[in-house]
Scaffold this motif. Structure first.
Motif, PDB file in Angstrom:
ATOM      1  N   ALA A   1       0.818  -1.211   0.000  1.00  0.00           N
ATOM      2  CA  ALA A   1       0.000   0.000   0.000  1.00  0.00           C
ATOM      3  C   ALA A   1       0.850   1.259   0.000  1.00  0.00           C
ATOM      4  O   ALA A   1       0.396   2.322  -0.419  1.00  0.00           O
ATOM      5  CB  ALA A   1      -0.910  -0.008   1.221  1.00  0.00           C
TER       6      ALA A   1
ATOM      7  N   THR B   1      -2.951   5.327   2.020  1.00  0.00           N
ATOM      8  CA  THR B   1      -4.212   4.568   1.945  1.00  0.00           C
ATOM      9  C   THR B   1      -5.418   5.491   2.149  1.00  0.00           C
ATOM     10  O   THR B   1      -6.543   5.014   2.306  1.00  0.00           O
ATOM     11  CB  THR B   1      -4.291   3.464   3.028  1.00  0.00           C
ATOM     12  OG1 THR B   1      -4.194   4.085   4.315  1.00  0.00           O
ATOM     13  CG2 THR B   1      -3.200   2.416   2.869  1.00  0.00           C
TER      14      THR B   1
ATOM     15  N   SER C   1      -6.101  -0.702  -1.357  1.00  0.00           N
ATOM     16  CA  SER C   1      -4.773  -1.219  -0.981  1.00  0.00           C
ATOM     17  C   SER C   1      -4.696  -1.572   0.509  1.00  0.00           C
ATOM     18  O   SER C   1      -3.699  -2.128   0.965  1.00  0.00           O
ATOM     19  CB  SER C   1      -3.713  -0.165  -1.311  1.00  0.00           C
ATOM     20  OG  SER C   1      -4.033   1.068  -0.671  1.00  0.00           O
TER      21      SER C   1
ATOM     22  N   HIS D   1      -0.862   4.274  -9.598  1.00  0.00           N
ATOM     23  CA  HIS D   1      -1.620   3.070  -9.271  1.00  0.00           C
ATOM     24  C   HIS D   1      -2.925   3.075 -10.069  1.00  0.00           C
ATOM     25  O   HIS D   1      -3.313   4.102 -10.619  1.00  0.00           O
ATOM     26  CB  HIS D   1      -1.925   3.035  -7.778  1.00  0.00           C
ATOM     27  CG  HIS D   1      -0.719   3.278  -6.918  1.00  0.00           C
ATOM     28  ND1 HIS D   1       0.170   2.287  -6.589  1.00  0.00           N
ATOM     29  CD2 HIS D   1      -0.234   4.413  -6.362  1.00  0.00           C
ATOM     30  CE1 HIS D   1       1.144   2.799  -5.860  1.00  0.00           C
ATOM     31  NE2 HIS D   1       0.920   4.090  -5.704  1.00  0.00           N
TER      32      HIS D   1
END
Ligand code: AMP
Ligand code: MN
Ligand code: MN
Length: 325
Positions: free
Chosen positions: A134, A167, A174, A298
């Motif tokens: 993460a 996060t 994640s 991501h």
């Protein structure tokens, strides 16, 4: 997903074999970048090594509670005195993310690349990339545990900070069972979880609120309501009195509108450069969008710096996102 034993052994060897390291994360460092830098610094101190921590861009003011954050130099203010041969790059999806700091990498530099971006291209001589992590601090936590080093309150606070910020307060996808297990372990060292959430995720400065108001006033939507974006230029920054770190979180507003698949923030850097932040509700892989323009990130959070006027960049990105919906 964890790194394997062999990767950890390689990293350990690199750290033990050399000295006089340059520790660098990405331009305009975020919570994970700053925290990871400090964890690596602490690790090197534990191993009795010399090192310098540096970034292009200031440490966010609200992270000044992190022990030794004042030792991370801002290259834009303090140039380095010499080139370095042993470099540790942290939280950088590609080489360009280190910015001008690379001017101080020796021509025969060896780079240890520690990161968690799936788009990381493995630019290091040694790479410790865990796309399932993460945050980069999660990779470092596992490494610290593997080395059998004992955490303390300050380093636990740094690791928690990186997890919390990357996060979005333990909310993004994640946030795996292992993230929660690490957070649970860190709390045992007396980390002030609620206090950090308040400081890093809830609290806003007045200039930040003003900037948000200006940005939302200009909110735009695609005809089908699936893409929404805001833009911020120099005039908006001046009017609000905001600083760079006040941009954090603004992109979530367009993303959080019901029915929106992709939220975007366009920040004018200079006449011909625009920074794009992208957030996806899940259908569109924004890392792929960013990557196609030379950026990365991501699946649900990505970014890229693009050349062009604001209008040009907005139209290119919105068209590209539309084609992927
Ligand atoms: P941001 O929109 O700046 O919060 O960044 C979102 C995600 O994309 C973070 O994981 C960043 O590390 C990554 N990212 C942002 N800008 C870039 C870039 N120019 N190149 C590669 N990755 C980026
Ligand atoms: Mn980062
Ligand atoms: Mn990160």
């Amino acid at each position: 997903m964890q790194a394997n034993e062999q990767e950890f052994r390689q990293v350990e060897q690199f750290l033990k074999d050399h000295d006089d390291f340059l520790v660098v994360s990405h331009v305009q460092p975020d919570g994970d970048a700053v925290s990871s830098t400090l964890v690596v610094g602490w690790l090197l101190s534990c191993l009795g090594k010399n090192y310098v921590m540096v970034n292009e861009g200031p440490i966010p003011q609200r992270m000044s509670y992190l022990l030794h954050s004042d030792r991370i130099m801002d290259l834009s203010v303090t140039p380095l005195s010499k080139p370095y041969k042993h470099i540790i790059c942290i939280d950088c999806a590609d080489f360009r993310r280190v910015g001008k700091t690379s001017d101080y990498f020796a021509s025969d530099a060896e780079i240890l690349n520690i990161d968690h971006h799936p788009t990381n291209d493995g630019f290091g001589s040694i790479n410790l990339i865990v796309p399932g992590a993460a945050a980069t601090v999660q990779v470092l936590y596992d490494f610290v545990k593997w080395l059998n080093l004992r955490l303390d309150h300050d380093i636990a606070t740094a690791i928690y900070t990186g997890l919390l910020t990357d996060t979005g307060g333990f909310r993004y996808s994640s946030t795996s069972p292992s993230v929660m297990a690490i957070a649970s372990d860190l709390l045992k060292y007396g980390v002030d979880g609620p206090g950090l959430s308040q400081l890093l995720l809830e609290e806003m400065t007045l200039p930040q609120i003003r900037l948000l108001t200006i940005a939302l006033n200009g909110l735009q939507m695609s005809e089908d309501g699936k893409i929404s974006w805001v833009t911020i230029d120099d005039e908006d920054m001046k009017q609000s009195g905001a600083i760079h770190e006040d941009l954090e979180g603004i992109v979530n507003y367009p993303r959080n509108i019901q029915g929106v698949e992709v939220g975007l923030l366009f920040k004018v850097i200079d006449e011909n450069t625009v920074k794009v932040s992208m957030r996806s509700a899940g259908k569109v892989d924004v890392a792929a969008v960013a990557h196609s323009f030379g950026g990365g990130g991501h699946v649900r959070a990505a970014g890229v710096r693009m050349q062009g006027s604001l209008a040009e960049v907005v139209s290119q990105i919105v068209e590209q996102v539309k084609s992927r919906l």
